[in-house]
Scaffold this active site. Structure first.
Site, PDB file in Angstrom:
ATOM      1  CE  LYS B  96      -3.566   1.983   3.159  1.00 56.27           C
ATOM      2  NZ  LYS B  96      -3.252   3.349   3.212  1.00 56.27           N
ATOM      3  N   GLY B 157      -8.329   9.800   8.660  1.00 56.71           N
ATOM      4  CA  GLY B 157      -8.748  10.022  10.046  1.00 56.71           C
ATOM      5  C   GLY B 157      -9.740  11.150  10.236  1.00 56.71           C
ATOM      6  CB  ALA B 184      -7.995   7.830   3.590  1.00 59.04           C
ATOM      7  N   GLY B 185     -10.713   8.490   5.191  1.00 56.37           N
ATOM      8  CA  GLY B 185     -11.701   9.556   5.369  1.00 56.37           C
ATOM      9  C   GLY B 185     -13.101   9.086   5.698  1.00 56.37           C
ATOM     10  CG  ASN B 206      -6.753   1.781  11.345  1.00 55.45           C
ATOM     11  OD1 ASN B 206      -5.558   1.542  11.210  1.00 55.45           O
ATOM     12  ND2 ASN B 206      -7.337   1.590  12.507  1.00 55.45           N
ATOM     13  CB  THR B 207      -9.517   6.494  12.218  1.00 52.11           C
ATOM     14  OG1 THR B 207      -8.202   6.545  11.668  1.00 52.11           O
ATOM     15  CG2 THR B 207      -9.564   7.340  13.480  1.00 52.11           C
TER      16      THR B 207
END
Lengths: 65, 260
Positions: B96, B157, B184-185, B206-207
C-alpha cells in the site's frame, strides 16, 4: 567504528550486519535491514561488511492503517 | 468476489491495525469486520525490543492476508526503500503505497506517488496506491501498471466521508477494469455503503472502527454496510430526479375528477 543505527549515532565493534544484530541483541527478532537505503535480504547479512558512517535501519512490523 | 492482483477475496472490507484500545479488541474487531486483508506498517525497533514480534504474532493468529504500507514516507526514496523492507519483513510483493505531501492534510504527493509506483512495479511489486480522486493521476497510475487504485474519500482520520462524489463516480466509469478501493476519510458505515453503491470494489478504513466507543460492534456495522452497498450496486440503483413521481397508481383514485 561509528555508525548510525535507527537515527542514533553509536560506536560498534561489529564488522558485519549479522555481527551488529548480535551485538545489539536483535538476533532472535524478526527484522528487516537497510544500510544506506539499500535493503539487504537475510541471505546477505553475514557477508555484508559495515563501514564507518553507515546508516543502518533495523525495522520490525507495527500497527498501521 | 473481489480481485486484487489476480487473487480473489469474498470480503470487500480492508481494515487497518492501528489505534485500537487493546490488542484483543484489535483482533476481535478484525474478526467482526470479516476482513481477509489487513494493513500493517513497519517501524524502527529499539535494541533488544520485542514490540514488533509481539504485534506480528497477533496478526499471524488472525490468518489474514497482509498488506504492508509505507505510511509516513515523504519522498520517493523513502517509500521505495520502505516497500523493499516490507517485502523482506512480510514476505509479500503487495504494498500500500503512500507518499505524503503535507503533514496537516496527509494529502498524497501524487507526483512522487506515480514515480514510486512505476519504480516498484518494475521491481516486481504489486502496488496499491493511496491517491486523490484526480482522474489524471489515477490514469497515470494505471499506465504505470497499477491494477488497484485507492483514492481517498477525505483526509485520513477525518471521518468526513465522501467529499467529492462526482469525481469518484467518474473514476469508476473511466476505469471499469481496475479494482477501485476508497481508502481514507470514512467515518460511518453509511459512508462505506455509499462508496460501494458507486461501484467501488472495496473500502479500506481504520480510525472509524478503532476509535468507535465499541470497535467490535462498529466493525460488524461496517461489514453489513459494505455488503449492503455492494448488493445495491449490483441490483442497479435508480437515477435521482428533480420532481415527484407518485408510486401509488393514479388511475382509479377515489373521487378522481369529482368536482369539488
Amino acid at each position: 567504528m561509528q555508525v548510525t543505527v535507527n537515527g542514533e549515532r553509536r560506536e560498534i565493534a561489529a564488522r558485519t550486519v549479522d555481527a551488529l544484530l548480535n551485538e545489539l541483541d536483535y538476533e532472535s527478532t524478526h527484522v528487516a535491514i537497510a544500510v544506506n537505503f539499500d535493503v539487504l535480504p537475510k541471505s546477505r547479512w553475514a557477508d555484508t561488511a559495515l563501514r564507518s558512517g553507515d546508516e543502518i535501519e533495523i525495522i520490525t512490523p507495527r500497527q498501521g492503517g | 468476489m473481489v480481485s486484487f492482483y489476480d487473487r480473489e477475496f469474498s470480503s470487500r472490507l480492508l481494515i487497518g491495525t492501528a489505534l485500537y484500545p487493546s490488542p484483543k479488541i484489535m483482533q476481535d474487531a478484525i474478526r467482526a469486520a470479516g476482513s481477509q486483508i489487513v494493513t500493517v506498517s513497519l517501524r524502527r525497533e529499539t535494541a533488544g525490543g520485542k514490540t514488533g514480534d509481539a504485534f506480528w504474532s497477533l496478526i499471524r493468529e488472525l490468518d489474514v492476508t497482509v498488506l504492508p504500507n509505507t505510511a509516513g514516507c515523504k519522498t520517493v526514496r523513502e517509500a521505495v526503500t520502505t516497500a523493499k523492507l516490507a517485502r523482506e519483513l512480510f514476505g509479500t510483493s503487495w504494498i500500500k503505497l503512500e507518499v505524503i505531501a503535507d503533514n496537516d492534510t496527509l494529502q498524497p504527493d501524487v507526483v512522487g506517488l506515480v514515480e514510486a509506483a512505476a519504480t516498484l512495479i518494475k521491481d516486481g511489486f504489486e502496488v496499491f496506491p493511496y491517491c486523490t480522486e484526480d482522474i489524471g493521476v489515477a490514469m497515470r497510475l494505471v499506465e504505470a501498471g497499477c491494477k488497484v487504485v485507492m483514492p481517498w474519500a477525505a483526509p485520513i482520520g477525518s471521518a468526513k466521508g465522501i467529499t467529492n462524489r462526482d469525481a469518484l463516480k467518474l473514476l469508476r466509469e473511466r476505469l471499469p477494469d481496475i479494482t477501485l478501493v476508497v481508502d481514507a476519510g470514512l467515518g460511518a458505515p453509511s459512508h462505506a455503503a455509499q462508496a460501494c453503491e458507486l461501484g467501488y470494489d472495496a473500502v479500506l478504513l481504520n480510525t472509524a472502527v478503532a476509535k468507535a466507543a465499541d470497535p467490535v460492534v462498529m466493525a460488524g456495522a461496517f461489514r453489513l454496510a459494505v455488503e449492503a452497498g455492494h448488493s445495491a450496486y449490483e441490483a442497479g440503483l435508480m437515477e435521482a430526479r428533480d420532481f415527484a413521481s407518485p408510486s401509488t397508481p393514479v388511475v382509479g383514485t377515489p373521487f378522481w375528477h369529482a368536482v369539488s
